[in-house]
Design a protein around this motif. Structure first.
Motif, PDB file in Angstrom:
ATOM      1  N   UNK A   1      -2.168  -0.708   3.904  1.00  0.00           N
ATOM      2  CA  UNK A   1      -2.930   0.749   4.404  1.00  0.00           C
ATOM      3  C   UNK A   1      -3.336   0.261   6.143  1.00  0.00           C
ATOM      4  N   UNK A   2      -2.628   1.070   7.173  1.00  0.00           N
ATOM      5  CA  UNK A   2      -3.255   1.018   8.495  1.00  0.00           C
ATOM      6  C   UNK A   2      -4.685   1.596   8.020  1.00  0.00           C
TER       7      UNK A   2
ATOM      8  N   UNK B   1      -2.198  -7.545  10.752  1.00  0.00           N
ATOM      9  CA  UNK B   1      -1.858  -7.989  12.499  1.00  0.00           C
ATOM     10  C   UNK B   1      -2.738  -7.020  12.464  1.00  0.00           C
ATOM     11  N   UNK B   2      -3.236  -7.373  13.763  1.00  0.00           N
ATOM     12  CA  UNK B   2      -4.285  -6.545  15.049  1.00  0.00           C
ATOM     13  C   UNK B   2      -3.909  -6.161  16.408  1.00  0.00           C
ATOM     14  N   UNK B   3      -3.314  -5.232  16.282  1.00  0.00           N
ATOM     15  CA  UNK B   3      -2.637  -4.389  17.340  1.00  0.00           C
ATOM     16  C   UNK B   3      -3.843  -2.986  17.865  1.00  0.00           C
TER      17      UNK B   3
ATOM     18  N   UNK C   1       5.829   4.767  12.622  1.00  0.00           N
ATOM     19  CA  UNK C   1       6.760   4.374  11.564  1.00  0.00           C
ATOM     20  C   UNK C   1       6.283   3.230  11.210  1.00  0.00           C
ATOM     21  N   UNK C   2       5.911   1.678  12.616  1.00  0.00           N
ATOM     22  CA  UNK C   2       6.700   0.595  11.776  1.00  0.00           C
ATOM     23  C   UNK C   2       5.321   0.745  11.760  1.00  0.00           C
ATOM     24  N   UNK C   3       3.843   1.084  12.009  1.00  0.00           N
ATOM     25  CA  UNK C   3       2.928   0.787  11.932  1.00  0.00           C
ATOM     26  C   UNK C   3       2.895   0.585   9.862  1.00  0.00           C
ATOM     27  N   UNK C   4       3.701   2.064   9.507  1.00  0.00           N
ATOM     28  CA  UNK C   4       3.279   1.835   8.159  1.00  0.00           C
ATOM     29  C   UNK C   4       3.922   1.140   7.417  1.00  0.00           C
ATOM     30  N   UNK C   5       5.258   1.440   8.518  1.00  0.00           N
ATOM     31  CA  UNK C   5       5.921   0.317   7.287  1.00  0.00           C
ATOM     32  C   UNK C   5       5.779  -1.464   6.752  1.00  0.00           C
TER      33      UNK C   5
ATOM     34  N   UNK D   1       3.040  -0.810   3.884  1.00  0.00           N
ATOM     35  CA  UNK D   1       3.929  -0.571   3.099  1.00  0.00           C
ATOM     36  C   UNK D   1       4.523  -1.842   2.428  1.00  0.00           C
ATOM     37  N   UNK D   2       4.293  -3.000   3.123  1.00  0.00           N
ATOM     38  CA  UNK D   2       5.086  -4.283   2.492  1.00  0.00           C
ATOM     39  C   UNK D   2       3.569  -5.026   2.269  1.00  0.00           C
ATOM     40  N   UNK D   3       2.201  -4.100   2.791  1.00  0.00           N
ATOM     41  CA  UNK D   3       1.445  -4.991   1.590  1.00  0.00           C
ATOM     42  C   UNK D   3       0.459  -6.011   2.663  1.00  0.00           C
ATOM     43  N   UNK D   4       1.284  -5.334   3.956  1.00  0.00           N
ATOM     44  CA  UNK D   4       0.447  -6.527   5.125  1.00  0.00           C
ATOM     45  C   UNK D   4      -1.398  -5.290   5.579  1.00  0.00           C
ATOM     46  N   UNK D   5      -1.273  -5.929   5.694  1.00  0.00           N
ATOM     47  CA  UNK D   5      -3.604  -5.737   6.799  1.00  0.00           C
ATOM     48  C   UNK D   5      -2.872  -4.998   7.749  1.00  0.00           C
ATOM     49  N   UNK D   6      -2.843  -3.510   8.641  1.00  0.00           N
ATOM     50  CA  UNK D   6      -2.667  -3.057   9.649  1.00  0.00           C
ATOM     51  C   UNK D   6      -3.521  -2.576  10.464  1.00  0.00           C
ATOM     52  N   UNK D   7      -4.390  -3.313  11.280  1.00  0.00           N
ATOM     53  CA  UNK D   7      -5.759  -3.041  12.109  1.00  0.00           C
ATOM     54  C   UNK D   7      -5.122  -2.430  13.136  1.00  0.00           C
ATOM     55  N   UNK D   8      -5.223  -0.762  13.914  1.00  0.00           N
ATOM     56  CA  UNK D   8      -4.812  -0.427  14.617  1.00  0.00           C
ATOM     57  C   UNK D   8      -5.990   0.164  16.137  1.00  0.00           C
ATOM     58  N   UNK D   9      -6.481  -0.224  17.195  1.00  0.00           N
ATOM     59  CA  UNK D   9      -7.192   0.454  17.413  1.00  0.00           C
ATOM     60  C   UNK D   9      -6.429   1.508  18.875  1.00  0.00           C
TER      61      UNK D   9
END
Ligand code: ATP
Ligand code: MG
Length: 302
Positions: free
Chosen positions: A28-29, A149-151, A168-172, A175-183
């Motif tokens: 998830x983002x 990923x931490x952005x 779009x990139x963060x969502x993809x 979707x690959x199963x990564x942890x996406x943490x974005x402030x």
């Protein structure tokens, strides 16, 4: 997975982060939201071991950053995209980063392609636009193919096309199963990007929940425009909605949009507009973070 537990940091006695706990899960983002100065960057830096907490812990896949054997293969971060030697080419920067971290050097070309910079890989980074620099920063974060990923504020200063690309990139990546943490300090932007939210104000946790449940907390409204305004208004009020007239439109509070549409159909009202009002999300954020400021101010004054 990022786990933050009771993280606390004070600068010269002033709390920047106070007893902060939350989880960031994979697939998830997760938007990390808070007004300017609320402690987002400080928290990110503590997760990455760049700032030592006064108390509490932050772990990535169960370990502190400094205990990771191959940190860039575990977590990729974008904190300060300006921190690149301007004389170096984009490709050389990434190759150096790979080589220094025992990552196959061939990944440099690969990540450059992923962020759409393959055509300019040989150019000096000093000649890059802000948007290109942000992309290069994201390529660097991806160099070790990390699951996390931490952005920090990756959309700052970007034009609409750049913002759309990052979203779009963060969502993809998620979707690959990564942890996406974005402030971000922009609620409206996060509403379009994030599945989950961690909201802070003055270094304290305000909410950690899904975007859907956060928005459900808000009294969102529905805007309707119709030439049969009086008929529709009477029918909606009868069904318990609260109405606000604004010019030739009605703002309907306390009723789902589907029900507003059904009531309109029942009374035969022709609709020129039937739309959810997004502004209320921004309002909720302002309201919640403002409350937290008052709370903190009161504690300080006591
Ligand atoms: N190195 C430092 N020395 C002293 N105070 C600091 C330091 N870093 C941050 N602060 C203070 O800590 C608080 C939180 O700052 P931080 O940069 O983490 O906020 P932020 O949420 O990232 O803000 P922004 O949206 O502006 O990036 C602020 O009051 C800031 O002034
Ligand atoms: Mg910041």
């Amino acid at each position: 997975m990022i786990e933050v537990r009771s993280l606390t940091k004070r600068f010269r006695g002033c709390p920047a982060v106070e007893d902060l706990s939350f989880d960031v899960r994979p697939g998830a983002v997760t938007g990390f939201l808070g007004p300017n100065g609320s402690g987002k960057t400080t928290t990110a830096r503590m997760i990455l071991g760049l700032t030592d907490p006064d108390a509490g812990t932050a772990t990535i896949a169960g370990r502190r950053y400094r205990d990771l054997a191959h940190p860039l293969r575990e977590i990729g971060a974008l904190i300060n995209p300006g921190a690149v030697d301007p004389a170096r080419s984009a490709l050389d920067h990434l190759r150096w980063l790979a080589a220094a971290n025992r990552i196959p050097v061939g990944r440099a070309e690969l990540v450059l392609g992923q962020v759409g910079l393959d055509a300019v890989g040989g150019r000096r980074v000093g000649a890059f636009s802000l948007g290109m620099r942000q992309r290069l920063g994201i390529a660097a974060a991806l160099i070790g193919d990390p699951p996390v990923l931490l952005l920090d504020e990756p959309i700052n200063g970007l034009d609409p096309e750049g913002i759309h690309w990052i979203r779009t990139f963060m969502r993809s990546l998620a979707d690959e199963g990564r942890t996406v943490f974005v402030s971000s300090h922009l609620m409206s932007e996060m509403a379009l990007t994030a599945h989950e939210l961690v909201v802070i104000g003055r270094g304290r946790l305000i909410a950690a929940e899904s975007m859907a449940s956060f928005t459900a907390r808000v009294d969102s409204s529905v805007r309707v425009r119709t030439p049969q305004l009086d008929v529709l208004a009477a029918a909606l009020e009868q069904e318990g909605a609260t109405l606000w007239r604004s010019g030739d439109a009605l703002d309907v509070v306390g009723m789902p949009i589907e029900q507003v549409g059904s009531v309109a159909a029942r009374v035969g009202a022709v609709l020129y507009e039937l739309s959810p009002q997004q502004a209320s999300l921004e309002d909720a954020f302002m309201h919640l973070t403002a409350q937290s400021c008052e709370y903190t101010a009161a504690v300080e004054a006591a």
